[in-house]
Design a protein around this motif. Structure first.
Motif, PDB file in Angstrom:
ATOM      1  N   ILE A  27      -9.169   8.029   7.371  1.00 14.95           N
ATOM      2  CA  ILE A  27      -7.955   7.767   6.601  1.00 14.95           C
ATOM      3  C   ILE A  27      -7.394   6.389   6.945  1.00 14.95           C
ATOM      4  CG2 ILE A  27      -5.556   8.497   6.264  1.00 14.95           C
ATOM      5  CD1 ILE A  27      -6.627  11.397   6.666  1.00 14.95           C
ATOM      6  N   VAL A  31      -3.317   4.963  -1.152  1.00 16.97           N
ATOM      7  CA  VAL A  31      -4.279   5.776  -0.412  1.00 16.97           C
ATOM      8  C   VAL A  31      -3.959   7.240  -0.685  1.00 16.97           C
ATOM      9  CG1 VAL A  31      -5.130   6.461   1.866  1.00 16.97           C
ATOM     10  CG2 VAL A  31      -4.610   4.058   1.393  1.00 16.97           C
ATOM     11  N   CYS A  40      -7.138  -1.509   2.058  1.00 15.63           N
ATOM     12  CA  CYS A  40      -6.097  -2.008   1.151  1.00 15.63           C
ATOM     13  C   CYS A  40      -5.369  -3.228   1.709  1.00 15.63           C
ATOM     14  CB  CYS A  40      -5.083  -0.897   0.880  1.00 15.63           C
ATOM     15  SG  CYS A  40      -5.747   0.518  -0.025  1.00 15.63           S
ATOM     16  N   ILE A  67      -7.377   4.759  -3.558  1.00 13.58           N
ATOM     17  CA  ILE A  67      -8.440   4.968  -2.584  1.00 13.58           C
ATOM     18  C   ILE A  67      -8.405   6.430  -2.150  1.00 13.58           C
ATOM     19  CG2 ILE A  67      -9.422   4.248  -0.365  1.00 13.58           C
ATOM     20  CD1 ILE A  67      -9.388   2.096  -2.575  1.00 13.58           C
ATOM     21  N   ARG A  68      -9.336   7.207  -2.652  1.00 11.51           N
ATOM     22  CA  ARG A  68      -9.392   8.641  -2.355  1.00 11.51           C
ATOM     23  C   ARG A  68     -10.232   8.881  -1.090  1.00 11.51           C
ATOM     24  NH1 ARG A  68      -8.749   8.019  -7.838  1.00 11.51           N
ATOM     25  NH2 ARG A  68      -7.315   9.523  -8.835  1.00 11.51           N
ATOM     26  N   ILE A  69      -9.626   9.519  -0.103  1.00 10.81           N
ATOM     27  CA  ILE A  69     -10.297   9.763   1.179  1.00 10.81           C
ATOM     28  C   ILE A  69     -10.559  11.259   1.323  1.00 10.81           C
ATOM     29  CG2 ILE A  69     -10.238   9.404   3.654  1.00 10.81           C
ATOM     30  CD1 ILE A  69      -9.973   6.801   2.143  1.00 10.81           C
ATOM     31  N   SER A 125      -5.310  10.921   0.380  1.00  7.01           N
ATOM     32  CA  SER A 125      -6.227  11.616   1.285  1.00  7.01           C
ATOM     33  C   SER A 125      -6.178  13.127   1.101  1.00  7.01           C
ATOM     34  CB  SER A 125      -5.894  11.270   2.741  1.00  7.01           C
ATOM     35  OG  SER A 125      -4.644  11.824   3.105  1.00  7.01           O
ATOM     36  N   ASN A 170      -2.057  -1.067  -3.978  1.00  5.77           N
ATOM     37  CA  ASN A 170      -3.011   0.040  -4.015  1.00  5.77           C
ATOM     38  C   ASN A 170      -2.331   1.288  -3.457  1.00  5.77           C
ATOM     39  OD1 ASN A 170      -5.695  -1.480  -4.636  1.00  5.77           O
ATOM     40  ND2 ASN A 170      -4.801  -2.639  -2.931  1.00  5.77           N
ATOM     41  N   THR A 225       0.847  -1.184   0.000  1.00  8.07           N
ATOM     42  CA  THR A 225       0.000   0.000   0.000  1.00  8.07           C
ATOM     43  C   THR A 225       0.886   1.238   0.000  1.00  8.07           C
ATOM     44  OG1 THR A 225      -1.696  -1.181   1.279  1.00  8.07           O
ATOM     45  CG2 THR A 225      -1.869   1.222   1.166  1.00  8.07           C
ATOM     46  N   GLY A 240      -9.029   3.656   5.138  1.00 13.50           N
ATOM     47  CA  GLY A 240      -8.555   3.469   3.767  1.00 13.50           C
ATOM     48  C   GLY A 240      -7.389   2.499   3.693  1.00 13.50           C
ATOM     49  N   TYR A 241      -6.472   2.616   4.646  1.00 13.18           N
ATOM     50  CA  TYR A 241      -5.333   1.697   4.681  1.00 13.18           C
ATOM     51  C   TYR A 241      -5.788   0.280   5.032  1.00 13.18           C
ATOM     52  CZ  TYR A 241      -2.094   5.563   4.149  1.00 13.18           C
ATOM     53  OH  TYR A 241      -1.403   6.655   3.640  1.00 13.18           O
ATOM     54  N   SER A 282       1.285   5.658  -0.586  1.00 10.10           N
ATOM     55  CA  SER A 282       0.568   6.854  -0.145  1.00 10.10           C
ATOM     56  C   SER A 282       0.831   8.023  -1.076  1.00 10.10           C
ATOM     57  CB  SER A 282       0.998   7.245   1.276  1.00 10.10           C
ATOM     58  OG  SER A 282       0.674   6.234   2.207  1.00 10.10           O
TER      59      SER A 282
END
Length: 200
Positions: free
Chosen positions: A179, A152, A186, A196-198, A154, A150, A108, A182-183, A110
């Motif tokens: 947030i 994340v 994933c 993954i848009r937070i 944010s 993936n 994952t 979101g992790y 960022s």
């Protein structure tokens, strides 16, 4: 699961670490502190980190620098700060780290809202975030052994609101718990190749 969190002592990282520690074995990597240290901009240091921690089920990166300044003031070297750290640091984590993941493991990365909604003085940071998004979608097609990847992305986070609010006029800060979710999505889910848009 055995999870490595690079940047696990940072603003977002410490909250992700705290949540995951209730269910999993978490190893924290940081520039100056943690269970293991790593220079995120140095592929040899990244390789050494993985050698120390051994086989993993999940790798999470919540790290990386990029230069914030007016475009007319950014030099070529200024752009390379973000390219070498936040972009290539995460690319190298995937490139090297995949060999230390157990089958069906996950990675994952960022990024942040700047990829989609940049603000003043973020040309370099926005460029790097957008590049990571494209990388994630492409490399997901090629990773083997069932490994998922993936990212994340944010919006401005609650715990950093006072520090950055003047840069993001009108942005509603996102609760840290959202947030972290979101992790978790994933790491513990089955998705791959997703951004993954937070947002609040």
């Amino acid at each position: 699961m055995k999870i490595l969190i690079i940047g696990g002592n940072g603003t977002i990282g410490k909250k992700v670490t705290e949540r995951l520690s209730h269910k999993h074995e978490v190893i924290v990597a940081g520039r100056h502190s943690g269970d293991v240290t790593v220079d995120f901009s140095d592929s040899k240091s990244i390789k050494s980190m993985f050698e120390k921690v051994g086989k993993l089920d999940s790798i999470v990166t919540i790290a990386g620098d990029a230069k914030w300044d007016k475009f007319n003031k950014l030099s070529e070297d200024d752009f390379y700060i973000g390219i070498k750290s936040k972009l290539m640091g995460q690319v190298n984590v995937v490139r090297i780290g995949k060999d230390y993941l157990n089958p069906k493991g996950s990675i994952t990365l960022s990024t942040g809202i700047l990829a989609d909604d940049p603000v003043d003085m973020t040309t370099s940071a926005a460029m790097v975030n957008g590049a990571i998004h494209s990388f994630v979608k492409a490399v997901a097609l090629e990773l083997e052994n069932g490994i998922r990847i993936n990212a994340v992305s944010s919006d401005l986070v609650e715990d950093a609101y006072e520090k950055y609010k003047d840069y993001f006029p009108g942005n509603t800060p996102v609760p840290m718990s959202k947030i972290v979710d979101g992790y978790i999505k994933c790491i513990e889910g089955i998705i791959t190749g997703r951004i993954i848009r937070i947002m609040a």
